[in-house]
Scaffold this active site. Structure first.
Site, PDB file in Angstrom:
ATOM      1  N   SER A 184       5.200  -1.246  -6.675  1.00 52.23           N
ATOM      2  CA  SER A 184       4.842   0.169  -6.736  1.00 52.23           C
ATOM      3  C   SER A 184       6.050   1.030  -6.417  1.00 52.23           C
ATOM      4  CB  SER A 184       3.717   0.465  -5.728  1.00 52.23           C
ATOM      5  OG  SER A 184       3.534   1.858  -5.550  1.00 52.23           O
ATOM      6  N   TYR A 197      -0.508  -0.714   2.487  1.00 50.44           N
ATOM      7  CA  TYR A 197      -0.321  -0.956   1.052  1.00 50.44           C
ATOM      8  C   TYR A 197       1.152  -0.905   0.686  1.00 50.44           C
ATOM      9  CZ  TYR A 197      -0.392   0.182  -3.972  1.00 50.44           C
ATOM     10  OH  TYR A 197      -0.159   0.217  -5.333  1.00 50.44           O
TER      11      TYR A 197
END
Length: 293
Positions: A184, A197
């Site tokens: 990400s 995360y």
């Protein structure tokens, strides 16, 4: 899909994993202007979290490019999305490809990952492409909110599964195979509200780089894709309604991306005929954010 201001209707889903079929608008997993050219003809591909979002778009493009596709999903929560994706792949698959598989599994546990790999190998005999893509995320205002149970859950899904799937799939991969990991943009720029995360996504970058060096002598390439804000079920399942309605507006293109705008990156990295000289790298379909990667 031009740049410009964009807002989504306010919406919230109460649990993860999110459901694609109830989103408004439904994410775009295909593009009529995409022209397949048999880049993955004869390949066997396994895609975790393939029922929706980026995973669904990758399944569709891989099928169009000639691959035989197996994907995983969460039983009970993603059954309809999985059925829809399975039908899409069946329609998209080429004449030389075998029928696709949809495999329910909680990939946070080693034995479940082994079962997935065993089922794929029983059906197809080998694995040529592994896409580690499954993920979950939760907002937090402070590190003090993240207890041991939640931390373990997020790490099990987001990075443990990548280790487990890879170690079992490698037994059935050979020279010319490819592993692609979904990380990400948050791994590069940080995210105060998605601390656990974001930490897993940083681990995925390091995992990709280290594994690429470990496997280069075997002729197996390992790369990653680091999407920016992409309109997937993870978004309404993670954020408040107001945050969801403005999702993606912070990037230079002033809008969220669609899964179909990310999926070609996986085709690029999986194609040996065109791109065999790339390993240990990460592509950045992120709406124009400049990252030093």
């Amino acid at each position: 899909m031009a740049s410009g201001e964009q807002k989504f209707p306010p919406q919230k889903q109460d649990a993860q994993p999110g459901k694609e079929h109830v989103m408004d608008p439904v994410p775009q997993f295909t593009n009529p202007d995409y022209k397949p050219s048999n880049k993955l003809q004869g390949k066997i591909a396994v895609i975790t979290g393939g029922d929706s979002g980026i995973g669904r778009a990758v399944c569709n493009l891989f099928a169009l490019e000639g691959a035989t596709v197996a994907f995983t999903y969460v039983k009970g929560s993603e059954d309809k999305d999985a059925r829809d994706t399975l039908e899409m792949i069946k329609k998209a698959k080429t004449a030389g490809a075998k029928d696709p598989l949809a495999i329910p599994a909680d990939l946070g546990f080693d034995e479940n990952c082994k079962k997935v790999v065993d089922e794929v190998v029983k059906a197809y005999g080998q694995i040529d492409i592994l896409i580690n893509n499954a993920a979950e995320q939760y907002e937090c205002a402070s590190v003090e909110e993240i207890d041991e149970k939640r931390l373990e859950r997020v790490f099990r899904t987001n990075i443990f599964s990548y280790f487990f799937m890879t170690r079992h799939a490698l037994k059935h991969m050979k020279e010319g195979s490819s592993i692609i990991n979904t990380t990400s943009v948050n791994a590069y720029k940080g995210n105060a509200k998605l601390l656990d995360y974001t930490s897993t996504k940083g681990a995925i970058v390091a995992f990709t780089r280290g594994l690429s060096l470990q496997l280069v002598s075997k002729g197996i390439r390992v790369n990653g894709v680091a999407p920016g804000p992409i309109w997937t079920p993870l978004i309404p399942a993670s954020f408040k309604e107001e945050e969801t309605s403005q999702f993606g507006g912070q990037v230079p293109m002033k809008r969220a991306g669609q899964p179909i705008e990310v999926a070609p990156s996986y085709v690029f990295l999986a194609c040996n005929a065109c791109f065999f000289y790339i390993s240990g790298q990460v592509l950045h379909p992120n709406g124009g954010n400049v990252v030093n990667a």
